[in-house]
Design a protein around this motif. Sequence first.
Motif, short mmCIF file in Angstrom:
data_model
loop_
_atom_site.label_atom_id
_atom_site.label_comp_id
_atom_site.label_asym_id
_atom_site.label_seq_id
_atom_site.Cartn_x
_atom_site.Cartn_y
_atom_site.Cartn_z
N THR A 315 -67.33 6.53 19.74
CA THR A 315 -66.86 6.75 21.09
C THR A 315 -65.50 7.86 21.09
O THR A 315 -65.32 8.65 21.83
CB THR A 315 -66.74 5.64 21.95
OG1 THR A 315 -67.63 4.82 21.84
CG2 THR A 315 -66.37 5.89 23.29
N LEU A 316 -64.72 7.41 20.03
CA LEU A 316 -63.43 7.79 19.97
C LEU A 316 -63.71 9.33 19.69
O LEU A 316 -63.03 10.42 20.14
CB LEU A 316 -62.56 7.38 19.06
CG LEU A 316 -61.79 6.11 19.58
CD1 LEU A 316 -60.99 5.50 18.37
CD2 LEU A 316 -60.87 6.26 20.78
N TRP A 320 -62.88 12.80 21.58
CA TRP A 320 -61.81 13.93 20.81
C TRP A 320 -62.47 15.25 20.91
O TRP A 320 -62.08 16.08 21.34
CB TRP A 320 -61.76 13.22 19.56
CG TRP A 320 -60.68 14.02 18.83
CD1 TRP A 320 -60.62 15.26 18.25
CD2 TRP A 320 -59.04 13.64 18.59
NE1 TRP A 320 -59.46 15.42 17.88
CE2 TRP A 320 -58.46 14.60 17.87
CE3 TRP A 320 -58.51 12.50 18.94
CZ2 TRP A 320 -57.14 14.52 17.53
CZ3 TRP A 320 -57.14 12.23 18.30
CH2 TRP A 320 -56.53 13.24 17.81
N GLY A 417 -59.69 7.53 23.37
CA GLY A 417 -60.41 8.59 22.79
C GLY A 417 -59.86 9.94 23.38
O GLY A 417 -59.69 11.25 22.75
#
Length: 437
Positions: A315-316, A320, A417
């Motif tokens: 998810t991060l 990003w 994120g």
Amino acid sequence: MILKSLWTHKKQNGWIFVEIAIIACLGWFIVDYLVVTFYATHLCTPAGEFEKDHLCVGQMGVIRSESASEQIVTDEEAQSVYVIREKLASLPEVASVCLTPDYLGADLKRYNWRTLALADDTTRTIGFSQLFYYQNERFFETQGLRAIEGSPDAETLSRQIAPDGIVVTRSVARILFDHDQVVGKRVAMVDTRYADGKIVHEVAGYHIIAGVVEDVKGAPNERYPYVVFFPRPDNSANPYSKLLVRLKSDADAEAFVRRLTPTLTSDYRAGVCVLNNLETYRQHYDSQVAHDYSMYTTLATVPLALFAVIVVLGTLGTFWLQIRKRTEDIGIMRSFGAKRRDIFWMIWGEAAILTVLACLVGCLVWFQFAIHWDLLSNGNAYGNSGLEQDWVVRFWPHFLIVSTVQCLLLLAIVTLGMVVPTLVAMYKRPVEALHHE
């Protein structure tokens, strides 16, 4: 503006939406386990649970000379356990002492679940933890169990009761009868089995409720206060019993154990019987239970931790990259005079709306699986322990609470994120942002 921006980037957001929805669906089981475990450990402590800080546990044993050929302990020799019990009871720090049939030993290491039902309606059942105690010992007073109003007191319950008598906790009484004034009521012990795809209840015997005590868990690692105490039919002295020692409120259990331990086998020996070991309740629990569950806990935790790390990193990384691709858009907004604060809240708003909607879809997908797999029935997914009157088995509060916690966790991950790349992009000069690739 946020909704318009979401629609403008619908292709990119669509993939993110599907990813979060899948994570929400699969992650429901992990979040559910964590929430239920937290609830059971920190919030599901039944009122009236016995006070542990002043309780000690002793292990009796037998010592014979090496030349002794007879290893069987006679009834006369076994009576020495009462001498040791009385010697402990005479100490100034001790409030009461009782013998118990390994109540805090093997029973802590496993669930010993049985099923109780109404005598005239065996379909109304509750799973309970079955525990035994010696009659004519001060078990209930020493353990710290308190009788409710309308029931014989703890001292009376510790003495001789009818062979078919039992003592139940308040929750057991309320679930079976909808109230706790049940002394004298008749109940059935039932065995449950499956036959031809149906649940069949077979009566194994009947009992009379002799008393009701305040709620207490059968062991510290259990979730629910559903316990039934049975008087031990064989009340003869047992040289391998355990001793429960209740100290006075001003005594220090650890100091008491430290003082007695060096001279236990010499000072607390009578005949062939000896007090082999003495420890606080918490020390006993750690040595008997925590170690036994360490391997199970490790095996259960490692996969959950790995899955959580993969979800967080995935998810991060997704957000990003998503923010980095929008660096040029951020530069355009900055060149037209948009404030950094407004840009940040717009991007976070998009991420939040996307996350909440995806969580909702993921939880609804899980809901379909729950119906298909019959996970909504009482207790089936949480220990087969009967009709717990608890949000854990009342579906809608359970579903909404766990779904909310999961949504908040994903929001936190998504925020983490997008914060760093958004701040990096916002603090670039508009000219640099417009040339960003």
